[in-house]
Design an enzyme around this catalytic site. Structure first.
Site, mmCIF file in Angstrom:
data_model
loop_
_atom_site.group_PDB
_atom_site.id
_atom_site.type_symbol
_atom_site.label_atom_id
_atom_site.label_comp_id
_atom_site.label_asym_id
_atom_site.label_seq_id
_atom_site.Cartn_x
_atom_site.Cartn_y
_atom_site.Cartn_z
ATOM 1 N N LYS A 261 5.933 -4.280 -4.088
ATOM 2 C CA LYS A 261 7.384 -4.196 -3.964
ATOM 3 C C LYS A 261 7.853 -4.260 -2.520
ATOM 4 C CE LYS A 261 11.422 -2.816 -5.890
ATOM 5 N NZ LYS A 261 11.895 -4.104 -6.380
ATOM 6 N N LYS B 261 12.644 -14.854 -10.829
ATOM 7 C CA LYS B 261 12.347 -13.774 -11.786
ATOM 8 C C LYS B 261 11.317 -14.244 -12.800
ATOM 9 C CE LYS B 261 13.483 -11.068 -10.153
ATOM 10 N NZ LYS B 261 14.218 -10.905 -8.962
ATOM 11 N N HIS C 164 17.781 -36.313 -7.761
ATOM 12 C CA HIS C 164 17.058 -36.774 -6.574
ATOM 13 C C HIS C 164 15.568 -36.455 -6.656
ATOM 14 C CE1 HIS C 164 20.818 -37.877 -4.667
ATOM 15 N NE2 HIS C 164 21.302 -36.725 -5.079
ATOM 16 N N ASN D 203 -1.546 2.149 5.671
ATOM 17 C CA ASN D 203 -0.667 1.088 5.155
ATOM 18 C C ASN D 203 -0.228 0.260 6.358
ATOM 19 O OD1 ASN D 203 2.837 1.130 4.237
ATOM 20 N ND2 ASN D 203 1.382 -0.494 3.964
ATOM 21 N N GLY D 204 -0.546 -1.023 6.338
ATOM 22 C CA GLY D 204 -0.156 -1.874 7.464
ATOM 23 C C GLY D 204 -1.273 -2.840 7.806
ATOM 24 N N GLU E 196 17.470 -17.430 -8.239
ATOM 25 C CA GLU E 196 17.043 -16.078 -8.589
ATOM 26 C C GLU E 196 16.439 -16.041 -9.996
ATOM 27 O OE1 GLU E 196 16.370 -13.527 -7.147
ATOM 28 O OE2 GLU E 196 16.572 -11.867 -8.534
ATOM 29 N N CYS F 262 0.851 -1.173 0.000
ATOM 30 C CA CYS F 262 0.000 0.000 0.000
ATOM 31 C C CYS F 262 0.898 1.238 0.000
ATOM 32 C CB CYS F 262 -0.946 0.099 1.183
ATOM 33 S SG CYS F 262 -2.100 -1.254 1.299
ATOM 34 N N TRP G 141 -2.648 -2.659 -1.699
ATOM 35 C CA TRP G 141 -2.340 -4.081 -1.857
ATOM 36 C C TRP G 141 -3.207 -4.778 -0.822
ATOM 37 C CZ3 TRP G 141 -0.350 -8.227 0.940
ATOM 38 C CH2 TRP G 141 0.060 -9.333 0.171
ATOM 39 N N ARG H 60 3.866 -0.327 -4.885
ATOM 40 C CA ARG H 60 3.597 -0.877 -3.556
ATOM 41 C C ARG H 60 2.265 -1.627 -3.494
ATOM 42 N NH1 ARG H 60 6.849 1.529 0.346
ATOM 43 N NH2 ARG H 60 5.376 0.895 1.939
ATOM 44 N N GLU I 162 7.707 -14.834 -11.144
ATOM 45 C CA GLU I 162 6.973 -13.687 -10.618
ATOM 46 C C GLU I 162 6.477 -12.740 -11.693
ATOM 47 O OE1 GLU I 162 9.139 -11.040 -8.014
ATOM 48 O OE2 GLU I 162 10.978 -11.357 -9.122
HETATM 49 C C1 F6R Z 1 11.654 -10.472 -6.085
HETATM 50 C C2 F6R Z 1 11.540 -9.460 -5.052
HETATM 51 C C3 F6R Z 1 11.222 -9.914 -3.687
HETATM 52 C C4 F6R Z 1 12.048 -9.110 -2.664
HETATM 53 C C5 F6R Z 1 11.589 -9.460 -1.248
HETATM 54 C C6 F6R Z 1 12.440 -8.768 -0.205
HETATM 55 O O1 F6R Z 1 11.968 -9.908 -7.315
HETATM 56 O O2 F6R Z 1 11.680 -8.297 -5.299
HETATM 57 O O3 F6R Z 1 11.416 -11.267 -3.532
HETATM 58 O O4 F6R Z 1 13.393 -9.411 -2.847
HETATM 59 O O5 F6R Z 1 10.255 -9.095 -1.090
HETATM 60 O O6 F6R Z 1 12.333 -7.382 -0.314
HETATM 61 P P1 F6R Z 1 13.401 -6.432 0.305
HETATM 62 O O7 F6R Z 1 14.692 -6.677 -0.365
HETATM 63 O O8 F6R Z 1 12.866 -5.061 0.059
HETATM 64 O O9 F6R Z 1 13.482 -6.749 1.771
#
Ligand code: F6R
Length: 611
Positions: free
Chosen positions: A606, A488, A507, A99-100, A484, A2, A73, A27, A491
């Protein structure tokens, strides 16, 4: 999660708020809403994006010099118009953005229901604003006093801003656990979840602390804590360029951020590394450098991509510093009664610096006597502020929801910390240390070369864009890169993807391999190269489609793999900084070709400020 924006001052509030919400849309983008003081307190809100809201409000309704806005969100209640913020109190005289998460909302709600309150939405936020109103009516006190009294009984996380029809020139804001920045302009104030909506107007900001309540009225900012003790606002100067939060000609923020990596990694190194002189200085961890040198173990806490950066760090710290490292999902660590000894070093890695689980894991570690350090991107964020020391990654604002340049920045900074500690500890020889420093300095240029593969990767993406599943394999330093790469892809393109240590494939996951299964193998020339060659043979024997990321000049892999992506050679400990680049590009192009919203993938936000 949010985004919230507030404005009071001499400008029209609406354009400031809408622009701010667009900047904060990373957000959350389930719904958007605005409250303005236009012939009374009016709320406009709608499911969907900020642009959906814009079309819905009529021009003449917009005149107001004060207002609040929210991009959501969803946590409590599905994304719809009713659950969208701002929420009115029962009388319609108060409006709030939040937000929260209010954890004790159901007991507070029950008390209010018993008193005859009715609720339109399913949100915890509507409960809070009615709780404030109930206290205000009962105590006949000011709005800020009602907020203060309410918050002393609230459990959970919040950044809130409230407007009142009875006090039309006042904004009351408060925070605990969720970020809130106040921009201080000339005869105007801005409030936002981060500085991006503010930087265009002023670079003077105050980061509100937990348990603080800010009242803005008559051009004055008054901040008190929840015990009603006034504090002097600490005004800081923002170091953020407007262009860093705009797309700058790229189609998506994600692509811009991928292409920014030669610069962002240089920025991480700048002022810290001078390989010619053999200098590596990390001012941020000066005081605790000895603690790190003598640490019996290091615990790294993080989530998502940052957790993957932590895994890379584990390999480097263990190899060069000979210190055992545990890399923990912050969410698991904090809930499983972990063993933390006084003097343990806990490092949090976070792009946003606001991730609720990472923050809580750090608080837990601190309460048990650990030294807590941070590797963070967002300056002034909660994690940056609660840690004993730390190093910023200086990657600049990352706006695309999928993390890219933050990962390479985190790995760069963690590598520098590890090399510095290893050298100081004597577990890394001077020659090897210098060799690694020289190589580290070449990394931005090598990332640039890897980016030149963009067209080739786009072509490969066009072949695999309709895949249903995808497997990513790597060994050693490239194992976290495989994780990673898979994250990517899933998501942003919604293709199911798994990352695995290549040797683990036999395995279990090998059962998935058939001619339909693309397998991305990170097989650069390092100490496990021969082993991974065998793993590729195992995949090919089962007719899997192999896309191999290899070191330039590899002679063997082109004979085996279906597609080869050649990246510049580097030391194996530094390879994740380069081998991740093609995987970022591959996911990006696949997602674009599938018509996905790359910068705002479904269900994601994010900054994960809820647990
Ligand atoms: C994936 C992504 C998330 C963040 C995770 C941690 O692309 O962006 O997996 O890495 O939510 O976020 P931070 O780094 O802000 O603590």
């Amino acid at each position: 999660m949010c985004g919230i924006v507030g404005y009071v001052g001499h400008r029209e509030a609406y354009p400031v708020i809408v622009k701010g919400l667009k900047r904060l849309e990373y957000r959350g983008y389930d719904s958007a809403g605005i409250a303005l003081m236009n012939k009374g307190l009016t709320v406009y809100k709608k499911k969907g994006k900020v642009s959906d809201l814009e079309g819905f409000i009529k021009e003449e309704q917009l005149k107001s010099h004060i207002g609040i806005g929210h991009t959501r969100w969803a946590t409590h209640g599905e994304p719809n118009d009713v659950n969208a913020h701002p929420h009115f109190s029962a009388s319609g005289k108060l409006a709030m953005i939040h937000n929260g998460i209010i954890e004790n909302y159901s007991s507070v709600k029950q008390d209010l229901l018993n008193k005859g309150y009715q609720f339109k939405s399913e949100t915890d936020s509507e409960v809070l604003i009615n709780f404030v109103e109930d206290i205000k009516n009962k105590s006949q006190c000011s709005l800020e006093e009602a907020v203060r009294l309410a918050l002393t009984q609230i459990v959970g996380a919040y950044a809130i801003v409230i407007m009142s029809e009875d006090e039309p020139n006042k904004l009351v804001a408060a925070r605990k656990g969720s970020p809130l920045v106040i921009g201080v302009g000339k005869d105007e104030f801005f409030l936002a979840s981060d500085a991006t909506p503010i930087v265009e107007y002023t670079n003077e900001v105050v980061y509100l602390n937990d348990f603080e309540i800010a009242v803005i009225e008559d051009n004055k900012l008054d901040i008190r804590n929840t015990q009603d003790i006034p504090t002097t606002p600490y005004i800081q100067t923002l170091d953020m360029e407007l262009e860093s939060i705009e797309k700058g000609g790229y189609e998506h923020f994600m692509l811009k951020e991928i292409f920014e990596q030669p610069k962002s990694v240089s920025d991480s190194l700048r002022g810290r590394l001078n390989a010619a002189k053999g200098h590596l200085v990390l001012g941020g961890i000066r005081e605790y450098a000895n603690t790190l040198v003598n640490a019996d173990r290091i615990i790294i806490v993080a989530c998502g991509t940052s957790w993957h950066a932590g895994l890379v760090a584990e390999y480097i710290f263990e190899e060069y510093c000979r210190i055992p490292v545990e890399v923990e999902y912050a969410s698991e660590f904090r809930y499983r009664n972990p063993i933390i000894r006084e003097g343990d070093v806990v490092i949090a890695i976070s792009q946003s610096g606001e991730t609720a689980d990472t923050l809580a894991a750090l608080e837990l570690a601190k309460s048990k006597g650990a030294i807590i350090l941070g590797v963070v991107n967002t300056v002034g964020s909660s994690i940056a502020r609660i840690t004993d020391e730390g190093a910023y990654i200086h990657a600049g604002p990352e706006i695309g929801v999928a993390s890219t340049k933050a990962f390479t920045g985190q790995v760069t900074v963690l590598t520098m910390i590890a090399l510095r500690i290893a050298f100081r500890k004597g577990t890394l020889s001077k020659t090897k240390y210098h060799e690694l420093l020289v190589e580290l300095e070449t990394i931005p240029g090598k990332i640039q070369k890897a980016l030149e593969l963009n067209d080739q990767i786009k072509y490969i993406a066009s072949i695999y864009k309709d895949a249903k599943n995808c497997l990513y394999l790597g060994r050693g330093y490239n194992f976290p890169v495989a994780l990673e790469g898979a994250l990517k892809l899933k998501e942003i393109s919604y293709i199911h993807a798994e990352g695995y240590p290549a040797a683990e494939m036999k395995h279990g996951p090998i059962a998935l391999i058939d001619e339909e299964m693309p397998v991305v193998v990170i097989a650069t020339h390092d100490s496990s190269y021969e082993k991974i060659v065998s793993n590729v043979q195992e995949v090919k024997a089962r007719k899997g489609q192999v896309i191999a990321v290899v070191t330039e000049g590899d002679q063997l892999m082109p004979k085996m793999a279906d597609h080869i992506i050649e990246v510049p050679a580097t030391h194996e400990a530094l390879m994740p900084l380069i081998s991740v680049i093609p995987l970022q590009l591959l996911s990006y192009h696949i997602a674009v070709m599938r018509g996905c919203n790359v910068d705002q993938p479904r269900n994601l936000a994010k900054s994960v400020t809820v647990e």
